[in-house]
Design an enzyme around this catalytic site. Structure first.
Site, short mmCIF file in Angstrom:
data_model
loop_
_atom_site.label_atom_id
_atom_site.label_comp_id
_atom_site.label_asym_id
_atom_site.label_seq_id
_atom_site.Cartn_x
_atom_site.Cartn_y
_atom_site.Cartn_z
N CYS A 6 0.81 -1.23 0.00
CA CYS A 6 0.00 0.00 0.00
C CYS A 6 0.84 1.27 0.00
CB CYS A 6 -0.94 0.01 1.20
SG CYS A 6 -1.99 -1.43 1.25
N HIS B 218 -3.64 7.08 2.35
CA HIS B 218 -4.02 5.77 1.82
C HIS B 218 -5.40 5.43 2.36
CE1 HIS B 218 -4.20 1.64 0.83
NE2 HIS B 218 -3.93 1.19 2.04
N ASN C 243 -10.27 -0.53 -0.40
CA ASN C 243 -8.81 -0.41 -0.31
C ASN C 243 -8.20 -0.97 -1.59
OD1 ASN C 243 -6.09 -0.70 0.24
ND2 ASN C 243 -6.39 -1.63 2.27
O1 UT7 Z 1 -3.97 -1.33 3.47
C1 UT7 Z 1 -2.98 -1.89 4.25
C2 UT7 Z 1 -3.22 -1.75 5.66
N1 UT7 Z 1 -4.46 -2.32 6.08
C3 UT7 Z 1 -5.15 -1.71 7.01
O2 UT7 Z 1 -4.75 -0.65 7.42
C4 UT7 Z 1 -6.36 -2.37 7.61
C5 UT7 Z 1 -6.32 -2.20 9.10
N2 UT7 Z 1 -7.40 -2.86 9.82
C6 UT7 Z 1 -8.68 -2.44 9.76
O3 UT7 Z 1 -9.03 -1.56 8.99
C7 UT7 Z 1 -9.67 -3.05 10.70
O4 UT7 Z 1 -8.98 -3.77 11.69
C8 UT7 Z 1 -10.71 -4.01 10.02
C9 UT7 Z 1 -11.68 -3.17 9.21
C10 UT7 Z 1 -9.99 -5.00 9.15
C11 UT7 Z 1 -11.51 -4.73 11.09
O5 UT7 Z 1 -12.14 -3.81 11.96
P1 UT7 Z 1 -12.00 -3.97 13.55
O6 UT7 Z 1 -12.83 -2.91 14.15
O7 UT7 Z 1 -10.53 -3.99 13.86
O8 UT7 Z 1 -12.70 -5.35 13.79
P2 UT7 Z 1 -12.10 -6.65 14.48
O9 UT7 Z 1 -11.14 -7.34 13.56
O10 UT7 Z 1 -11.59 -6.28 15.85
O11 UT7 Z 1 -13.38 -7.52 14.63
C12 UT7 Z 1 -14.48 -7.11 15.45
C13 UT7 Z 1 -15.61 -8.10 15.30
C14 UT7 Z 1 -15.16 -9.54 15.45
O12 UT7 Z 1 -16.19 -10.23 16.14
P3 UT7 Z 1 -16.06 -10.55 17.72
O13 UT7 Z 1 -14.80 -11.32 17.87
O14 UT7 Z 1 -15.98 -9.19 18.37
O15 UT7 Z 1 -17.31 -11.28 18.00
C15 UT7 Z 1 -15.06 -10.04 14.04
O16 UT7 Z 1 -15.28 -11.43 13.94
O17 UT7 Z 1 -16.16 -8.01 13.98
C16 UT7 Z 1 -16.19 -9.29 13.39
N3 UT7 Z 1 -16.01 -9.13 11.95
C17 UT7 Z 1 -17.04 -8.90 11.11
N4 UT7 Z 1 -18.37 -8.78 11.31
C18 UT7 Z 1 -19.14 -8.53 10.26
C19 UT7 Z 1 -14.87 -9.15 11.23
N5 UT7 Z 1 -15.13 -8.93 9.93
C20 UT7 Z 1 -16.47 -8.77 9.83
C21 UT7 Z 1 -17.35 -8.53 8.76
N6 UT7 Z 1 -18.66 -8.42 9.02
N7 UT7 Z 1 -16.90 -8.37 7.48
#
Ligand code: UT7
Length: 321
Positions: free
Chosen positions: A107, A248, A278
Site C-alpha cells: 500500500c 491511503h 482499499n
Molecule cells: O492497506 C494496508 C493496511 N491495512 C489496514 O490498514 C487495515 C487495518 N485494519 C482495519 O481496517 C480493521 O482492523 C478491520 C476493518 C480490518 C476490522 O475492523 P475492527 O474494528 O478492527 O474489527 P475486528 O477485527 O476487531 O473484529 C471485530 C468483530 C469480530 O467479532 P467478535 O470477535 O468481536 O465477536 C469479528 O469477527 O467483527 C467481526 N467481523 C465482522 N463482522 C461482520 C470481522 N469482519 C467482519 C465482517 N462483518 N466483514
C-alpha cells in the site's frame, strides 16, 4: 504534470457482500467507511488498468508516451511473477524510450515510486517519469473470509512527474520506512520461492492475502500519524500549511486519526474509500486524480500524502502542485 486513473466497470456493493459472507452493510460502513468496490472481470489484467491510467495522465499532462524515460509500476498483484507489469504498460503505450520496472511496497508503493522518480530526476537519470499504482486485489482475496473480503477493490492511478526549474513547484520531500519483522500480520504466503505453487499449497489457500486486521490497524494509525507529522516538521510546516491531505484509503477511522494527529480538518482531507474500498498502491494516485479533476487541489497548492502497508512499509510525500 498530469494525473489519471482507471477502474473496472463491475461493482461489488456491501449488499452483494451480505449475500456472500456473514456481514452487514452497517458493519462495513461503520468499521471501514466502505460502500462499493470495483472488481475486474475475468480476462482483465492489472496492466490494462495501469496502461489506461497512464494514458489518461499523459493526456492530462499534454505529453506523449514517447516522452517517457521511465515507467514505475507499484503493485503486489502484477500480471505475472515476471516480466514486470511495467513492461506490459510500456508495450501497451508504445513508450519506446522508456525503462520499465515494478516495485513491491504494497500500500506504500505509490509513495515509494514517487520518491524513486524524484531521485532519478534529481540525479539527471530521467526527465519524465510515470509513477503508477495498480492492483487487482480481488485476484488474491478469499471471498469466504469475511474479515478480509469486504475490504479490497481493484483499480489503477498514475501520475507524470517531470523535471522543472521552478523552485516553488514539485516534490518537496519524501519519507520512507519499513519493518519486515511484522510481515506475518499482512501477507500472502504462497507464490514466491518460499511456498511455490503445488496442489498442496493451493488446497491450503496459501495464494490468498492474509491479514490480522486489528493489529495492522494499530500499527497503521501510529505509523501514518508519525510519517505525516515528521515530514511536516522537517520542512518547517504544520497541518495549517497543507491544502489537501491524501491518505491511503484503508479505513476511514485510520484516515481520521492521521488527520487529527497533524490537525488537518475534514474539509482538507480527501476521502473516496466509500467508492473504491482499499486498492493498495492505487489508492493515493486514484484519490489524487479525482481531487485534481474536482478542483480540490489546484496549481500552487500543497498536498501531503501518507501511506502504510504490508512489509510493513510506510511513508509520506509533500508535493507542491
Ligand atoms: O492497506 C494496508 C493496511 N491495512 C489496514 O490498514 C487495515 C487495518 N485494519 C482495519 O481496517 C480493521 O482492523 C478491520 C476493518 C480490518 C476490522 O475492523 P475492527 O474494528 O478492527 O474489527 P475486528 O477485527 O476487531 O473484529 C471485530 C468483530 C469480530 O467479532 P467478535 O470477535 O468481536 O465477536 C469479528 O469477527 O467483527 C467481526 N467481523 C465482522 N463482522 C461482520 C470481522 N469482519 C467482519 C465482517 N462483518 N466483514
Amino acid at each position: 504534470m498530469g494525473t489519471g486513473h482507471a477502474v473496472p466497470e463491475k461493482l461489488l456493493t456491501n449488499a452483494d457482500l451480505e449475500k456472500i459472507v456473514d456481514t452487514s452493510d452497517e458493519w462495513i460502513k461503520t468499521r471501514t467507511g466502505m460502500e462499493v468496490r470495483h472488481i475486474a472481470e475475468e480476462g482483465e489484467k492489472t496492466s490494462d488498468f495501469a496502461a489506461e491510467a497512464t494514458r489518461r495522465a499523459l493526456e492530462d499532462a499534454g505529453l506523449d508516451a514517447k516522452d517517457l524515460d521511465v515507467i514505475i509500476v507499484a503493485s503486489v498483484t502484477g500480471d505475472m511473477q515476471f516480466p514486470s507489469t511495467a513492461c506490459f504498460v510500456q508495450d501497451k503505450l508504445g513508450a519506446k524510450q522508456a525503462a520499465a520496472f515494478d516495485i513491491a511496497a504494497a500500500c506504500s508503493g505509490f509513495i515509494y515510486g514517487l520518491s524513486l522518480a524524484n531521485g532519478m530526476i534529481a540525479t539527471g537519470q530521467a526527465e519524465t517519469v510515470a509513477v503508477v499504482g495498480a492492483e487487482l486485489l480481488s485476484r488474491i482475496t478469499d471471498y469466504t473470509d469475511r474479515s478480509t473480503c469486504v475490504l479490497f477493490g481493484d483499480g489503477a492511478g498514475a501520475v507524470i512527474v517531470r523535471k522543472t526549474d521552478d523552485p516553488e513547484r514539485g516534490i518537496i520531500d519524501t519519507y520512507l520506512r519499513s519493518d519486515g519483522s511484522l510481515y506475518e500480520l499482512l501477507y500472502m504466503p504462497g507464490g514466491g520461492t518460499n511456498v511455490p505453487f503445488s496442489h498442496e499449497s493451493v488446497d491450503k489457500k496459501l495464494f490468498y492475502l492474509r491479514m490480522e486486521g486489528r493489529e495492522v490497524f494499530k500499527y497503521a494509525v501510529t505509523a501514518m500519524g508519525e510519517a505525516a507529522e515528521l515530514i511536516l516538521k522537517r520542512n518547517d510546516l504544520t497541518g495549517d500549511d497543507v491544502d489537501l491531505l491524501l491518505p491511503h484509503q484503508a479505513n476511514l477511522r485510520i484516515i481520521d486519526a492521521t488527520a487529527r494527529r497533524v490537525k488537518i480538518p475534514p474539509e482538507r482531507v480527501y476521502v473516496n474509500i466509500q467508492k473504491y474500498g482499499n486498492t493498495s498502491a492505487a489508492s493515493i494516485p486514484i484519490a489524487l486524480d479525482e481531487a485534481r479533476k474536482e478542483g480540490r487541489l489546484q496549481d500552487g497548492q500543497l498536498a501531503l500524502m501518507v501511506a502504510f502497508g504490508a512489509g510493513f512499509t510506510w511513508g509520506s510525500a509533500l508535493v507542491r502542485f
